[in-house]
Design a protein around this motif. Structure first.
Motif, PDB file in Angstrom:
ATOM      1  N   THR A 146       1.861   5.440   1.455  1.00  0.00           N
ATOM      2  CA  THR A 146       1.789   6.453   2.498  1.00  0.00           C
ATOM      3  C   THR A 146       1.299   7.781   1.924  1.00  0.00           C
ATOM      4  OG1 THR A 146       4.078   7.084   2.096  1.00  0.00           O
ATOM      5  CG2 THR A 146       3.686   5.383   3.774  1.00  0.00           C
ATOM      6  N   GLU A 147       1.177   8.774   2.778  1.00  0.00           N
ATOM      7  CA  GLU A 147       0.743  10.100   2.339  1.00  0.00           C
ATOM      8  C   GLU A 147       1.683  10.679   1.296  1.00  0.00           C
ATOM      9  OE1 GLU A 147      -0.823  14.111   4.568  1.00  0.00           O
ATOM     10  OE2 GLU A 147       1.081  13.260   5.242  1.00  0.00           O
ATOM     11  N   LEU A 149       3.306   8.943  -0.834  1.00  0.00           N
ATOM     12  CA  LEU A 149       3.275   8.028  -1.979  1.00  0.00           C
ATOM     13  C   LEU A 149       4.441   7.048  -2.007  1.00  0.00           C
ATOM     14  CD1 LEU A 149       2.098  10.498  -4.778  1.00  0.00           C
ATOM     15  CD2 LEU A 149       0.724   9.185  -3.146  1.00  0.00           C
ATOM     16  N   PHE A 203      -5.167   9.954  -5.734  1.00  0.00           N
ATOM     17  CA  PHE A 203      -4.833  10.487  -4.420  1.00  0.00           C
ATOM     18  C   PHE A 203      -3.583  11.347  -4.570  1.00  0.00           C
ATOM     19  CE2 PHE A 203      -2.345  10.030  -0.459  1.00  0.00           C
ATOM     20  CZ  PHE A 203      -3.252  10.498   0.473  1.00  0.00           C
ATOM     21  N   THR A 209       0.855  -1.174   0.000  1.00  0.00           N
ATOM     22  CA  THR A 209       0.000   0.000   0.000  1.00  0.00           C
ATOM     23  C   THR A 209       0.895   1.229   0.000  1.00  0.00           C
ATOM     24  OG1 THR A 209      -1.917   1.046   1.033  1.00  0.00           O
ATOM     25  CG2 THR A 209      -0.264   0.100   2.523  1.00  0.00           C
ATOM     26  N   ARG A 258      -4.864   4.815   8.821  1.00  0.00           N
ATOM     27  CA  ARG A 258      -4.399   4.516   7.470  1.00  0.00           C
ATOM     28  C   ARG A 258      -2.958   4.966   7.231  1.00  0.00           C
ATOM     29  NH1 ARG A 258      -9.586   7.043   4.163  1.00  0.00           N
ATOM     30  NH2 ARG A 258     -11.173   5.554   4.900  1.00  0.00           N
ATOM     31  N   TYR A 297       0.005   3.675  -9.475  1.00  0.00           N
ATOM     32  CA  TYR A 297       0.214   2.775  -8.340  1.00  0.00           C
ATOM     33  C   TYR A 297       0.704   1.406  -8.829  1.00  0.00           C
ATOM     34  CZ  TYR A 297      -1.520   0.373  -4.001  1.00  0.00           C
ATOM     35  OH  TYR A 297      -1.681  -0.359  -2.857  1.00  0.00           O
ATOM     36  N   GLN A 312      -4.379  -0.770   3.602  1.00  0.00           N
ATOM     37  CA  GLN A 312      -4.019   0.620   3.856  1.00  0.00           C
ATOM     38  C   GLN A 312      -4.579   1.096   5.188  1.00  0.00           C
ATOM     39  OE1 GLN A 312      -5.468   3.805   1.049  1.00  0.00           O
ATOM     40  NE2 GLN A 312      -3.262   4.030   0.740  1.00  0.00           N
ATOM     41  N   SER A 328      -2.101   6.118   4.470  1.00  0.00           N
ATOM     42  CA  SER A 328      -2.227   7.290   3.602  1.00  0.00           C
ATOM     43  C   SER A 328      -2.349   8.595   4.380  1.00  0.00           C
ATOM     44  CB  SER A 328      -3.449   7.139   2.679  1.00  0.00           C
ATOM     45  OG  SER A 328      -4.608   6.852   3.442  1.00  0.00           O
ATOM     46  N   PRO A 372      -6.792   0.604  -2.476  1.00  0.00           N
ATOM     47  CA  PRO A 372      -6.688   1.805  -1.640  1.00  0.00           C
ATOM     48  C   PRO A 372      -7.951   2.008  -0.805  1.00  0.00           C
ATOM     49  CG  PRO A 372      -6.102   2.285  -3.927  1.00  0.00           C
ATOM     50  CD  PRO A 372      -6.741   0.929  -3.908  1.00  0.00           C
TER      51      PRO A 372
END
Length: 405
Positions: free
Chosen positions: A97-98, A100, A222, A95, A144, A230, A108, A146, A216
């Motif tokens: 992270t914020e 990317l 995102f 997955t 998450r 991705y 996630q 993200s 996601p």
């Protein structure tokens, strides 16, 4: 273990090839325990005769998130343990992270059950803060990857995937490990990994790769990052590490991801694995082709060469009480599809039917001794080419005994 594994991560890329393998595959006592529980018969006799065999790494044995029956999943330690038990292929569920960066997590949005985030300074990043149990309402939270950066992700401490639904405090919520698992190997903080770090580690252990692109939890695109970006970034990290495509089995439950790889990255796409969760479709039955979203021939015509249904979708029981291939398994083989399946050793004790993974043979599942009968049917009758396991020694022992490489 932690110091050894950290050393492997830090230096394994510089080791000579001969030093980058697991020298001694060890089964531990569990395969022998399972054999002891079996009913008398030819299979038990054959497995018993292999008790003196030397353990060998096998591609038939796939580490599912490492060895999470006892180790925190998707950690260095879990995967080192899996490799030591002979898993020839290791998995990083991927997955982002914020910022990317690709990291190894089963979902996630699983940080609240797989890490200490709820009791860390990052608790305020959770999209759903901890809510205590109240009457008939269970405790809940959602956190998450993200919502945090890679640097913040690295500050978390992984743990066994569990939560106590009756908890009234975040500290209590982080407990709840099933009594047939253990926290014994969580006493020292385990080591989280990025996807790129998993490539380095798995290569150092002499294993091949089966990353899964996880769906996601955020709306895509995102931060400008769309689904194709991705899927491509996953492949790019193997290319950057100079990993041969033939050593990689990309996975996704999203058929569109698999088709993207087949079209955009055909060298990797030829081994891309379509994970099947079609059982969630209303009216679906692996015994009735009329309920399937796609026939096996249609999947093959799309360029799909590998499918991966859960174990129970591949078998049924005969009138005389034998485990036999399901209609799905029969048609998949007829269409020329290779089959991988999941997940052995994820069900706890089998004396009461085995639960979700054994639902199609629940009438036959009354002891842990059924596990090797199940594995044998999947290998010999269905013809799967690999089995995911939460404790790879169980599958490795069988593969070594049967000469499955």
């Amino acid at each position: 273990m932690r110091n050894t594994a950290a050393f492997v991560l830090a230096c394994c890329a510089a080791l000579p090839a001969a030093a980058q393998t697991v020298e001694n595959v060890e089964y531990g006592p569990r395969p022998y325990y399972l054999i002891d529980q079996m009913e008398e018969g030819a299979l038990k006799d054959q497995l018993t005769q292999c008790m003196g065999q030397e353990g060998q790494t096998s591609l038939f044995s796939i580490g599912h998130r490492g060895a999470p029956l006892q180790f925190p999943e998707h950690t260095v330690e879990s995967n080192v343990a899996a490799a030591r038990m002979g898993a020839g292929i290791l998995e990083c569920d991927v997955t982002f992270t914020e910022d990317l960066e690709l990291v190894c997590r089963h979902a996630q949005n699983d940080l609240h059950t797989t890490t200490n985030i709820l009791t860390s300074p990052l608790a305020d990043t959770c999209v759903q803060p901890f809510t205590p149990a109240n009457g008939d309402t269970s405790a809940s939270a959602e956190c998450r990857t993200s919502e945090i950066t890679l640097a913040e992700f690295r500050t978390l401490t992984p743990k066994m995937d569990a939560a106590d639904a009756a908890a009234t405090t975040p500290e209590a919520y982080l407990q709840g490990t099933a009594d047939w698992r253990t926290d014994l190997y969580s006493a020292e903080p385990a080591t989280l990994m990025t996807h790129a770090e998993s490539i380095t580690l798995f290569q150092s252990l002499g294993a091949k790769f089966t990353p899964e692109l996880k769906a996601p939890s955020v709306e895509m695109p995102f931060n400008g990052f769309n689904q194709a970006d991705y899927a491509q970034k996953l492949v790019d990290e193997y290319r950057a590490a100079d990993i041969p495509p033939s050593d990689v089995w990309l996975q996704s439950f999203n058929l569109e991801d698999v088709l993207y790889w087949i079209e955009a990255e055909p060298e990797f796409g030829v081994q891309a694995v379509y994970l099947m969760d079609e059982y969630d479709t209303e009216g679906y039955s692996p015994m009735d082709a009329g309920t399937w979203p796609n026939t096996m021939e249609e999947l093959k015509s799309m360029g799909v060469n590998y499918i991966a249904p859960p174990t129970w979708m591949l078998v049924t029981t005969s009138a005389d009480g034998e485990i036999i291939p399901s209609e799905l398994a029969v048609q998949a083989k007829a269409a020329g599809l290779e089959i991988i399946t999941w997940t052995i050793e994820r069900s706890g004790p089998l004396k009461d039917g085995g639960g979700w993974y054994y639902q199609s043979i629940s009438d036959l599942t009354d002891s842990d001794g059924v596990m090797y009968e199940y594995i044998d049917a999947l290998a010999q009758d269905v013809g799967v080419v690999g089995i995911f396991s939460d404790w790879p020694a169980t599958v490795t022992y069988y593969a070594n005994c049967m000469g499955l490489e």
